[in-house]
Design an enzyme around this catalytic site. Structure first.
Site, PDB file in Angstrom:
ATOM      1  N   GLY A  12     -55.531  17.807   7.366  1.00 53.95           N
ATOM      2  CA  GLY A  12     -54.536  16.830   7.820  1.00 53.95           C
ATOM      3  C   GLY A  12     -55.089  15.778   8.765  1.00 53.95           C
ATOM      4  O   GLY A  12     -54.323  15.115   9.468  1.00 53.95           O
ATOM      5  N   ASN A  14     -56.303  12.905   8.003  1.00 61.71           N
ATOM      6  CA  ASN A  14     -55.790  11.587   7.605  1.00 61.71           C
ATOM      7  C   ASN A  14     -54.348  11.404   8.050  1.00 61.71           C
ATOM      8  O   ASN A  14     -53.963  10.314   8.476  1.00 61.71           O
ATOM      9  CB  ASN A  14     -55.919  11.388   6.088  1.00 61.71           C
ATOM     10  CG  ASN A  14     -57.311  10.946   5.711  1.00 61.71           C
ATOM     11  OD1 ASN A  14     -57.685   9.801   5.899  1.00 61.71           O
ATOM     12  ND2 ASN A  14     -58.108  11.891   5.213  1.00 61.71           N
ATOM     13  N   HIS A 105     -59.503   9.003  -2.094  1.00 63.36           N
ATOM     14  CA  HIS A 105     -60.548   9.835  -2.702  1.00 63.36           C
ATOM     15  C   HIS A 105     -61.886   9.452  -2.078  1.00 63.36           C
ATOM     16  O   HIS A 105     -62.190   8.255  -1.960  1.00 63.36           O
ATOM     17  CB  HIS A 105     -60.568   9.616  -4.218  1.00 63.36           C
ATOM     18  CG  HIS A 105     -61.484  10.546  -4.935  1.00 63.36           C
ATOM     19  ND1 HIS A 105     -61.209  11.895  -5.102  1.00 63.36           N
ATOM     20  CD2 HIS A 105     -62.692  10.338  -5.523  1.00 63.36           C
ATOM     21  CE1 HIS A 105     -62.194  12.462  -5.770  1.00 63.36           C
ATOM     22  NE2 HIS A 105     -63.107  11.544  -6.026  1.00 63.36           N
TER      23      HIS A 105
HETATM   24  C1  GRF Z   1     -60.157  13.552   2.437  1.00 62.46           C
HETATM   25  O1  GRF Z   1     -61.544  13.521   2.449  1.00 62.46           O
HETATM   26  C2  GRF Z   1     -59.607  12.830   1.253  1.00 62.46           C
HETATM   27  O2  GRF Z   1     -60.429  11.784   0.832  1.00 62.46           O
HETATM   28  C3  GRF Z   1     -59.571  13.901   0.200  1.00 62.46           C
HETATM   29  O3  GRF Z   1     -59.207  15.062   0.891  1.00 62.46           O
HETATM   30  C4  GRF Z   1     -59.635  14.970   2.244  1.00 62.46           C
HETATM   31  C5  GRF Z   1     -58.453  15.287   3.106  1.00 62.46           C
HETATM   32  O4  GRF Z   1     -58.844  15.439   4.452  1.00 62.46           O
HETATM   33  N1  GRF Z   1     -58.654  13.554  -0.859  1.00 62.46           N
HETATM   34  P1  GRF Z   1     -57.768  15.699   5.580  1.00 62.46           P
HETATM   35  O5  GRF Z   1     -56.916  16.888   5.151  1.00 62.46           O
HETATM   36  O6  GRF Z   1     -56.949  14.453   5.715  1.00 62.46           O
HETATM   37  O7  GRF Z   1     -58.556  15.989   6.815  1.00 62.46           O
END
Ligand code: GRF
Length: 189
Positions: A12, A14, A105
């Site tokens: 999480g 992001n 991605h």
């Molecule tokens: C990120 O690297 C995104 O690009 C991929 O999954 C990861 C999620 O990371 N789709 P987080 O859960 O937001 O730390």
């Protein structure tokens, strides 16, 4: 105020980056009850709903959790943000939210599409440029129209771990910026 839902299955980071950038997230949806994002959502005071894929599907059959998720997302949602959501969404779900469903991605798509290990695979391939792609979601995995891409050039001597951290840092700036662009939310000065 724009209505934004974040769907994620793991760390999480992001989600936190989006919230910390000043964007208001209405709710988090996860299919993993033990995901760290559950704690992050609580800290950020964002409601988090868990539709655990494993238990849900065992009790009610395939597609149950996705149907429940679809019922939970308010119809007037402006944007569904996938951020590490580790389940393939059905064509029905993707079509229902066409244009309002985006994903991030960690590769320069179309390279290394459809894998959960895009960074490692690019590294093993010997790539000299890495990156992230933010794109619309369609039924075909990692194949929707590209909204934004950012490149990362590793420094001489970078390890895979160091490079991975750099890529995540770029994600944390790019995703909020793309969301603001799509929803025309002004940048905070
Ligand atoms: C990120 O690297 C995104 O690009 C991929 O999954 C990861 C999620 O990371 N789709 P987080 O859960 O937001 O730390």
């Amino acid at each position: 105020m724009k209505k934004i839902v974040v769907m994620t299955s793991g760390e999480g980071s992001n989600f936190s980056a989006i919230v910390n950038s000043g964007i208001v997230v209405d709710r988090v949806i996860t299919n993993n009850a033990s995901a760290n994002v559950v704690k992050r959502a609580a800290t950020a005071n964002v409601p988090c709903e868990v539709f655990d894929k494993k238990t849900g599907d065992q009790e009610h059959g395939i597609g149950w959790s996705e149907r429940r998720i679809n019922e939970t997302i308010p119809e007037d949602t402006d944007l569904i943000v996938l951020a590490g959501y580790c389940s393939i969404l059905s064509p029905h779900f993707c079509e229902a939210w066409t244009g309002k469903l985006i994903n991030i991605h960690p590769s320069i798509l179309p390279a290394f599409a459809g894998t959960m290990h895009a960074i490692k695979e690019a590294w093993d391939y010997g790539c000299k440029v890495f990156g992230v792609t933010i794109h619309h979601v369609i039924a075909e995995v990692d194949a929707g129209a590209i909204i934004m891409q950012r490149c990362i050039h590793p420094l001489e001597g970078d390890t895979l771990e160091q490079l991975t951290a750099k890529i995540h840092t770029v994600e944390h700036y790019a995703y909020p910026s793309a969301i603001r662009k799509i929803l025309q939310i002004p940048e905070v000065k």
